[in-house]
Design a protein around this motif. Structure first.
Motif, short mmCIF file in Angstrom:
data_model
loop_
_atom_site.label_atom_id
_atom_site.label_comp_id
_atom_site.label_asym_id
_atom_site.label_seq_id
_atom_site.Cartn_x
_atom_site.Cartn_y
_atom_site.Cartn_z
N MET A 113 -23.77 34.28 -34.36
CA MET A 113 -25.01 33.38 -33.39
C MET A 113 -24.32 31.97 -32.79
N PRO A 114 -24.97 31.96 -31.56
CA PRO A 114 -24.48 30.74 -30.81
C PRO A 114 -24.52 28.88 -31.93
N ALA A 115 -23.61 28.30 -31.93
CA ALA A 115 -23.54 27.43 -32.34
C ALA A 115 -23.45 25.91 -31.86
N LEU A 116 -23.85 24.72 -32.02
CA LEU A 116 -23.18 23.13 -31.62
C LEU A 116 -22.39 22.84 -32.25
N ASN A 117 -21.70 21.55 -31.87
CA ASN A 117 -20.94 21.10 -32.51
C ASN A 117 -20.63 19.74 -31.86
N ILE A 118 -21.91 18.62 -33.23
CA ILE A 118 -22.02 17.24 -32.44
C ILE A 118 -21.44 16.02 -33.67
N GLU A 119 -20.95 15.21 -32.57
CA GLU A 119 -20.24 13.89 -32.99
C GLU A 119 -21.46 13.02 -33.03
N TYR A 120 -21.22 12.30 -34.47
CA TYR A 120 -22.44 11.16 -34.70
C TYR A 120 -21.25 9.81 -35.32
N THR A 121 -21.57 8.61 -35.34
CA THR A 121 -20.73 7.25 -35.39
C THR A 121 -21.36 8.30 -37.14
N GLU A 122 -20.00 7.34 -38.28
CA GLU A 122 -20.60 7.62 -39.71
C GLU A 122 -22.14 7.10 -40.08
N THR A 123 -21.99 5.71 -39.35
CA THR A 123 -24.10 5.45 -39.83
C THR A 123 -24.85 6.16 -39.27
N GLU A 124 -24.54 6.87 -38.12
CA GLU A 124 -25.83 7.92 -37.63
C GLU A 124 -25.80 9.31 -38.90
N LEU A 125 -24.37 9.69 -38.55
CA LEU A 125 -24.79 11.00 -39.52
C LEU A 125 -25.18 9.91 -40.98
N ALA A 126 -24.99 9.07 -41.74
CA ALA A 126 -25.67 8.81 -43.32
C ALA A 126 -26.73 8.64 -43.18
N ALA A 127 -27.67 8.10 -42.04
CA ALA A 127 -28.57 8.49 -41.51
C ALA A 127 -29.59 9.42 -41.63
N ILE A 128 -28.94 10.68 -41.28
CA ILE A 128 -28.93 11.84 -40.81
C ILE A 128 -29.47 12.26 -42.13
#
Length: 75
Positions: free
Chosen positions: A1-16
């Protein structure tokens, strides 16, 4: 299945991570569901706008008092 590798800042990832936990989902499931839901929302809005544009003249005819003043003076 296709997939994505998405980069986030530490702050963005913590919120997610926090939002995913609040929904009782993994980050992967949360981001997947959010992106699919956004695409469905866009499709719904596009169809709604197309329906409105297709029936705008009928609405103006049925409810002339609700027709914008600029449109009334042009007619």
């Amino acid at each position: 299945m296709p997939a994505l590798n998405i980069e986030y800042t530490e702050t963005e990832l913590a919120a997610i991570r926090e939002a995913a936990a609040a929904d009782g989902k993994s980050v992967k499931a949360y981001v997947h569901d959010l992106s699919v839901r956004e695409q469905q929302r866009r499709t719904f809005v596009n169809h709604g706008v197309a329906f409105w544009n297709a029936h705008l003249a009928e609405f103006d005819e049925a409810f002339p008092e609700d027709t914008p003043a600029a449109k009334r003076s042009a007619a």
